[in-house]
Design an enzyme around this catalytic site. Structure first.
Site, PDB file in Angstrom:
ATOM      1  N   GLU A  17     -12.304  -9.416   5.405  1.00 19.45           N
ATOM      2  CA  GLU A  17     -12.643  -8.188   4.678  1.00 19.45           C
ATOM      3  C   GLU A  17     -14.076  -7.752   4.985  1.00 19.45           C
ATOM      4  OE1 GLU A  17     -10.849  -7.530   0.907  1.00 19.45           O
ATOM      5  OE2 GLU A  17     -12.792  -7.311  -0.055  1.00 19.45           O
ATOM      6  N   HIS A  77      -8.954   0.163   1.553  1.00 19.67           N
ATOM      7  CA  HIS A  77      -8.858   0.124   0.095  1.00 19.67           C
ATOM      8  C   HIS A  77      -8.959   1.534  -0.479  1.00 19.67           C
ATOM      9  CE1 HIS A  77     -10.019  -4.333  -0.811  1.00 19.67           C
ATOM     10  NE2 HIS A  77      -9.497  -4.241   0.394  1.00 19.67           N
ATOM     11  N   ARG A 107      -7.031  -0.283  -9.068  1.00 23.44           N
ATOM     12  CA  ARG A 107      -7.598   0.539 -10.138  1.00 23.44           C
ATOM     13  C   ARG A 107      -9.086   0.738  -9.874  1.00 23.44           C
ATOM     14  NH1 ARG A 107      -9.168  -1.948 -15.734  1.00 23.44           N
ATOM     15  NH2 ARG A 107     -10.745  -2.696 -14.286  1.00 23.44           N
ATOM     16  N   HIS A 147      -6.713 -11.539 -15.322  1.00 20.59           N
ATOM     17  CA  HIS A 147      -7.769 -10.541 -15.130  1.00 20.59           C
ATOM     18  C   HIS A 147      -8.756 -10.630 -16.293  1.00 20.59           C
ATOM     19  CE1 HIS A 147      -9.607  -6.493 -14.926  1.00 20.59           C
ATOM     20  NE2 HIS A 147      -9.446  -6.672 -13.630  1.00 20.59           N
ATOM     21  N   LYS A 163       3.533  -3.562 -11.572  1.00 23.90           N
ATOM     22  CA  LYS A 163       2.810  -3.045 -10.405  1.00 23.90           C
ATOM     23  C   LYS A 163       3.616  -3.267  -9.127  1.00 23.90           C
ATOM     24  CE  LYS A 163      -1.383  -4.820  -9.164  1.00 23.90           C
ATOM     25  NZ  LYS A 163      -2.833  -5.008  -9.329  1.00 23.90           N
ATOM     26  N   GLN A 174      -7.426 -12.518  -6.317  1.00 28.37           N
ATOM     27  CA  GLN A 174      -8.850 -12.603  -6.608  1.00 28.37           C
ATOM     28  C   GLN A 174      -9.336 -13.953  -6.083  1.00 28.37           C
ATOM     29  OE1 GLN A 174     -11.676 -11.572  -6.836  1.00 28.37           O
ATOM     30  NE2 GLN A 174     -11.710 -10.521  -8.820  1.00 28.37           N
ATOM     31  N   GLN A 210     -25.047 -14.918  -4.609  1.00 29.52           N
ATOM     32  CA  GLN A 210     -23.677 -14.454  -4.374  1.00 29.52           C
ATOM     33  C   GLN A 210     -22.694 -15.118  -5.330  1.00 29.52           C
ATOM     34  OE1 GLN A 210     -22.321 -15.623  -0.568  1.00 29.52           O
ATOM     35  NE2 GLN A 210     -20.577 -14.239  -0.605  1.00 29.52           N
ATOM     36  N   LYS A 270     -20.270 -10.630   7.301  1.00 28.95           N
ATOM     37  CA  LYS A 270     -21.041 -11.708   7.946  1.00 28.95           C
ATOM     38  C   LYS A 270     -20.232 -12.317   9.093  1.00 28.95           C
ATOM     39  CE  LYS A 270     -23.751 -13.026   3.892  1.00 28.95           C
ATOM     40  NZ  LYS A 270     -23.211 -13.154   2.535  1.00 28.95           N
TER      41      LYS A 270
HETATM   42  N1  LIG Z   1      -8.698  -8.949  -5.959  1.00 29.46           N
HETATM   43  C1  LIG Z   1      -9.095  -8.080  -5.060  1.00 29.46           C
HETATM   44  O1  LIG Z   1      -8.810  -8.189  -3.879  1.00 29.46           O
HETATM   45  C2  LIG Z   1      -9.924  -6.925  -5.479  1.00 29.46           C
HETATM   46  C3  LIG Z   1     -10.032  -6.582  -6.807  1.00 29.46           C
HETATM   47  N2  LIG Z   1     -10.778  -5.515  -7.209  1.00 29.46           N
HETATM   48  C4  LIG Z   1     -10.931  -5.175  -8.615  1.00 29.46           C
HETATM   49  O2  LIG Z   1     -10.035  -5.750  -9.548  1.00 29.46           O
HETATM   50  C5  LIG Z   1      -9.944  -4.946 -10.751  1.00 29.46           C
HETATM   51  C6  LIG Z   1      -8.588  -4.479 -11.237  1.00 29.46           C
HETATM   52  O3  LIG Z   1      -7.909  -3.715 -10.282  1.00 29.46           O
HETATM   53  P1  LIG Z   1      -6.361  -3.781 -10.185  1.00 29.46           P
HETATM   54  O4  LIG Z   1      -5.906  -5.172 -10.134  1.00 29.46           O
HETATM   55  O5  LIG Z   1      -5.962  -2.881  -9.088  1.00 29.46           O
HETATM   56  O6  LIG Z   1      -5.941  -3.126 -11.579  1.00 29.46           O
HETATM   57  P2  LIG Z   1      -4.624  -3.180 -12.439  1.00 29.46           P
HETATM   58  O7  LIG Z   1      -4.444  -1.791 -12.935  1.00 29.46           O
HETATM   59  O8  LIG Z   1      -3.506  -3.805 -11.741  1.00 29.46           O
HETATM   60  O9  LIG Z   1      -5.065  -4.124 -13.646  1.00 29.46           O
HETATM   61  C7  LIG Z   1      -6.275  -3.911 -14.365  1.00 29.46           C
HETATM   62  C8  LIG Z   1      -6.162  -4.470 -15.776  1.00 29.46           C
HETATM   63  O10 LIG Z   1      -5.281  -3.646 -16.534  1.00 29.46           O
HETATM   64  C9  LIG Z   1      -4.224  -4.431 -17.061  1.00 29.46           C
HETATM   65  N3  LIG Z   1      -3.015  -3.587 -16.976  1.00 29.46           N
HETATM   66  C10 LIG Z   1      -2.323  -3.233 -15.865  1.00 29.46           C
HETATM   67  N4  LIG Z   1      -1.273  -2.456 -16.193  1.00 29.46           N
HETATM   68  C11 LIG Z   1      -1.319  -2.313 -17.540  1.00 29.46           C
HETATM   69  C12 LIG Z   1      -0.518  -1.624 -18.496  1.00 29.46           C
HETATM   70  N5  LIG Z   1       0.552  -0.924 -18.109  1.00 29.46           N
HETATM   71  N6  LIG Z   1      -0.853  -1.671 -19.802  1.00 29.46           N
HETATM   72  C13 LIG Z   1      -1.932  -2.383 -20.199  1.00 29.46           C
HETATM   73  N7  LIG Z   1      -2.737  -3.057 -19.363  1.00 29.46           N
HETATM   74  C14 LIG Z   1      -2.436  -3.023 -18.042  1.00 29.46           C
HETATM   75  C15 LIG Z   1      -4.133  -5.659 -16.196  1.00 29.46           C
HETATM   76  O11 LIG Z   1      -3.570  -6.745 -16.904  1.00 29.46           O
HETATM   77  C16 LIG Z   1      -5.599  -5.880 -15.889  1.00 29.46           C
HETATM   78  O12 LIG Z   1      -6.266  -6.507 -16.958  1.00 29.46           O
HETATM   79  C17 LIG Z   1     -10.743  -3.826 -10.437  1.00 29.46           C
HETATM   80  O13 LIG Z   1     -11.931  -4.159 -11.035  1.00 29.46           O
HETATM   81  C18 LIG Z   1     -10.709  -3.789  -8.910  1.00 29.46           C
HETATM   82  O14 LIG Z   1     -11.681  -2.970  -8.387  1.00 29.46           O
HETATM   83  C19 LIG Z   1     -11.425  -4.799  -6.252  1.00 29.46           C
HETATM   84  C20 LIG Z   1     -11.367  -5.096  -4.931  1.00 29.46           C
HETATM   85  C21 LIG Z   1     -10.602  -6.182  -4.456  1.00 29.46           C
HETATM   86  N1  LIG Z   2     -13.577  -7.121  -9.662  1.00 32.81           N
HETATM   87  C1  LIG Z   2     -13.709  -7.212  -8.349  1.00 32.81           C
HETATM   88  N2  LIG Z   2     -14.291  -6.187  -7.671  1.00 32.81           N
HETATM   89  C2  LIG Z   2     -14.438  -6.241  -6.339  1.00 32.81           C
HETATM   90  O1  LIG Z   2     -14.962  -5.267  -5.741  1.00 32.81           O
HETATM   91  C3  LIG Z   2     -13.956  -7.383  -5.648  1.00 32.81           C
HETATM   92  C4  LIG Z   2     -13.342  -8.406  -6.386  1.00 32.81           C
HETATM   93  N3  LIG Z   2     -13.249  -8.295  -7.727  1.00 32.81           N
HETATM   94  N4  LIG Z   2     -12.835  -9.502  -5.777  1.00 32.81           N
HETATM   95  C5  LIG Z   2     -12.647  -9.513  -4.374  1.00 32.81           C
HETATM   96  C6  LIG Z   2     -13.719  -8.835  -3.646  1.00 32.81           C
HETATM   97  C7  LIG Z   2     -15.021  -9.636  -3.677  1.00 32.81           C
HETATM   98  N5  LIG Z   2     -16.024  -8.615  -3.750  1.00 32.81           N
HETATM   99  C8  LIG Z   2     -17.404  -8.865  -3.822  1.00 32.81           C
HETATM  100  C9  LIG Z   2     -17.904 -10.123  -4.149  1.00 32.81           C
HETATM  101  C10 LIG Z   2     -19.266 -10.388  -4.191  1.00 32.81           C
HETATM  102  C11 LIG Z   2     -20.164  -9.388  -3.924  1.00 32.81           C
HETATM  103  C12 LIG Z   2     -21.659  -9.686  -3.915  1.00 32.81           C
HETATM  104  O2  LIG Z   2     -22.058 -10.820  -4.012  1.00 32.81           O
HETATM  105  N6  LIG Z   2     -22.486  -8.670  -3.723  1.00 32.81           N
HETATM  106  C13 LIG Z   2     -23.935  -8.814  -3.645  1.00 32.81           C
HETATM  107  C14 LIG Z   2     -24.406  -8.350  -2.284  1.00 32.81           C
HETATM  108  C15 LIG Z   2     -23.928  -9.216  -1.187  1.00 32.81           C
HETATM  109  C16 LIG Z   2     -24.322  -8.756   0.208  1.00 32.81           C
HETATM  110  O3  LIG Z   2     -24.796  -7.610   0.403  1.00 32.81           O
HETATM  111  O4  LIG Z   2     -24.122  -9.545   1.124  1.00 32.81           O
HETATM  112  C17 LIG Z   2     -24.573  -7.985  -4.721  1.00 32.81           C
HETATM  113  O5  LIG Z   2     -25.674  -8.340  -5.104  1.00 32.81           O
HETATM  114  O6  LIG Z   2     -23.940  -7.004  -5.151  1.00 32.81           O
HETATM  115  C18 LIG Z   2     -19.684  -8.115  -3.599  1.00 32.81           C
HETATM  116  C19 LIG Z   2     -18.319  -7.863  -3.568  1.00 32.81           C
HETATM  117  C20 LIG Z   2     -15.408  -7.309  -3.692  1.00 32.81           C
HETATM  118  N7  LIG Z   2     -14.088  -7.538  -4.251  1.00 32.81           N
END
Ligand SMILES: NC(=O)C1=CN([C@@H]2O[C@H](COP(=O)(O)OP(=O)(O)OC[C@H]3O[C@@H](n4cnc5c(N)ncnc54)[C@H](O)[C@@H]3O)[C@@H](O)[C@H]2O)C=CC1
Ligand SMILES: Nc1nc(=O)c2c([nH]1)NC[C@@H]1CN(c3ccc(C(=O)N[C@@H](CCC(=O)O)C(=O)O)cc3)CN21
Length: 286
Positions: A17, A77, A107, A147, A163, A174, A210, A270
């Site tokens: 990523e 994304h 989300r 979550h 979902k 995660q 980090q 990196k």
């Molecule tokens: N794991 C990964 O690879 C990454 C995760 N994230 C972050 O993870 C976070 C959540 O994103 P997603 O998983 O896409 O969101 P999601 O919408 O699938 O879930 C978010 C939250 O809402 C709850 N939820 C989902 N559907 C619901 C419903 N119908 N009613 C009530 N609650 C509900 C879930 O249990 C969870 O707590 C964000 O902060 C996202 O940016 C961001 C980048 C990468």
């Molecule tokens: N809730 C959530 N949001 C996200 O955006 C996210 C996840 N989970 N899980 C999977 C990946 C991991 N992500 C990450 C994890 C760590 C940093 C972090 O340590 N950021 C540093 C800067 C690091 C750098 O520039 O090398 C910071 O200080 O923000 C950033 C994104 C993004 N993704």
């Protein structure tokens, strides 16, 4: 090519990523790092979403650039909680025009100032909409430890099922630092009838800051074994980097030994870290 087709080949996959720059001045630097990571020939790369301001354009630019100039398969994304339907529709069109077939539908994090838009509350709404707009392969996120915003783990799995039913072709986890957490989660989601491929998301922790940032955003537990490593080596950058790479590599070896087929490394732009992990697995990922 659609990522699901890559996942359905009978082999272990490794993907990396990268995140786009926040400002134009850094674009070339990030592009260079992403190209170096692409030169490792991962099975695909994901490009995260710059939700704020104009940075969502950099996700399209970087994904297009990687796809068209290196031939690497990419997944872009897209987050929705701070977006209008109009902007989402514009982004989907941009991905289409760039030839991008894969979208990681999220989300998105709630911004620090709490400012969200009101067209979307959950990822499943975005997933439904992407499906209406075209023939994309869609990835979603899942949370082996639940979550952070969801009180009951059972509800989290019900939401995950909803979902997947909305149209996720696969899920990326995660980050987690204890593989048993993933094994336990896999058992529970399979029992709930969730059958899509799961990519194990691995975060190599290469510096102390980090780790705190990652734990803050994910709520992930840090096992005592890893805490000791960070306590002992955290103030020595070279040692912490090496220990973090080895910890992540060991995690991956254990996952593969236990039948996990897809490893997604949060390589954080990196190339040296991505290359070191890949090198540690060179006899395993043939
Ligand atoms: N794991 C990964 O690879 C990454 C995760 N994230 C972050 O993870 C976070 C959540 O994103 P997603 O998983 O896409 O969101 P999601 O919408 O699938 O879930 C978010 C939250 O809402 C709850 N939820 C989902 N559907 C619901 C419903 N119908 N009613 C009530 N609650 C509900 C879930 O249990 C969870 O707590 C964000 O902060 C996202 O940016 C961001 C980048 C990468
Ligand atoms: N809730 C959530 N949001 C996200 O955006 C996210 C996840 N989970 N899980 C999977 C990946 C991991 N992500 C990450 C994890 C760590 C940093 C972090 O340590 N950021 C540093 C800067 C690091 C750098 O520039 O090398 C910071 O200080 O923000 C950033 C994104 C993004 N993704």
């Amino acid at each position: 090519m659609k990522i699901v087709e890559v996942l359905n080949q009978d082999k272990v996959t490794l993907s990396f990523e990268v995140f786009p720059p926040k400002k134009m001045d850094d674009y070339t630097k990030v592009e260079e790092a992403a190209h170096q990571i692409a030169s490792l020939h991962p099975d695909f790369m994901s490009i995260t979403y710059g939700a704020g301001g104009g940075t969502s354009q950099y996700t399209v630019d970087l994904a297009r650039d990687l796809y068209q100039r290196t031939g690497t398969e990419v997944i872009a994304h897209l987050t929705c909680v701070t977006s209008t339907r109009e902007h989402v529709s514009h982004m989907i069109q941009s991905f289409k025009q760039a030839g991008i077939e894969n979208i990681m539908a999220l989300r998105g994090d709630i911004p620090k100032d709490g400012k969200v838009a009101h067209d979307y509350s959950y990822a499943y709404q975005l997933i439904r909409e992407i499906k209406e707009h075209g023939d994309f392969c869609i990835g979603g996120a899942c949370y082996p430890e639940g979550h952070v915003e969801c009180e009951h783990k059972k509800d989290d799995i019900l939401h995950l099922k909803q979902k997947v039913e909305a149209g996720c072709d696969f899920l990326t986890t995660q980050m987690f630092f204890d593989n048993n957490v993933l094994y336990n989660f896999l058992y529970r989601i399979r029992e709930a009838g969730i059958q899509v491929p799961i990519l194990a998301g691995i975060m190599p922790i290469t510096n102390k800051k980090q780790l705190s940032r990652s734990v803050q955003m994910s709520g992930t537990q840090v096992p005592e074994r890893f805490k000791a490593i960070v306590d002992h080596f955290g103030d020595d950058p070279q040692a912490m980097k090496q220990a973090g790479i080895i910890y992540a590599s060991e995690q991956i070896i254990d996952l593969i030994a236990n039948g996990i087929k897809h490893i997604h490394v949060y390589s954080m732009n990196k190339p040296d870290v991505a290359a070191a992990i890949q090198n540690n697995l060179s006899g395993i990922l043939k």
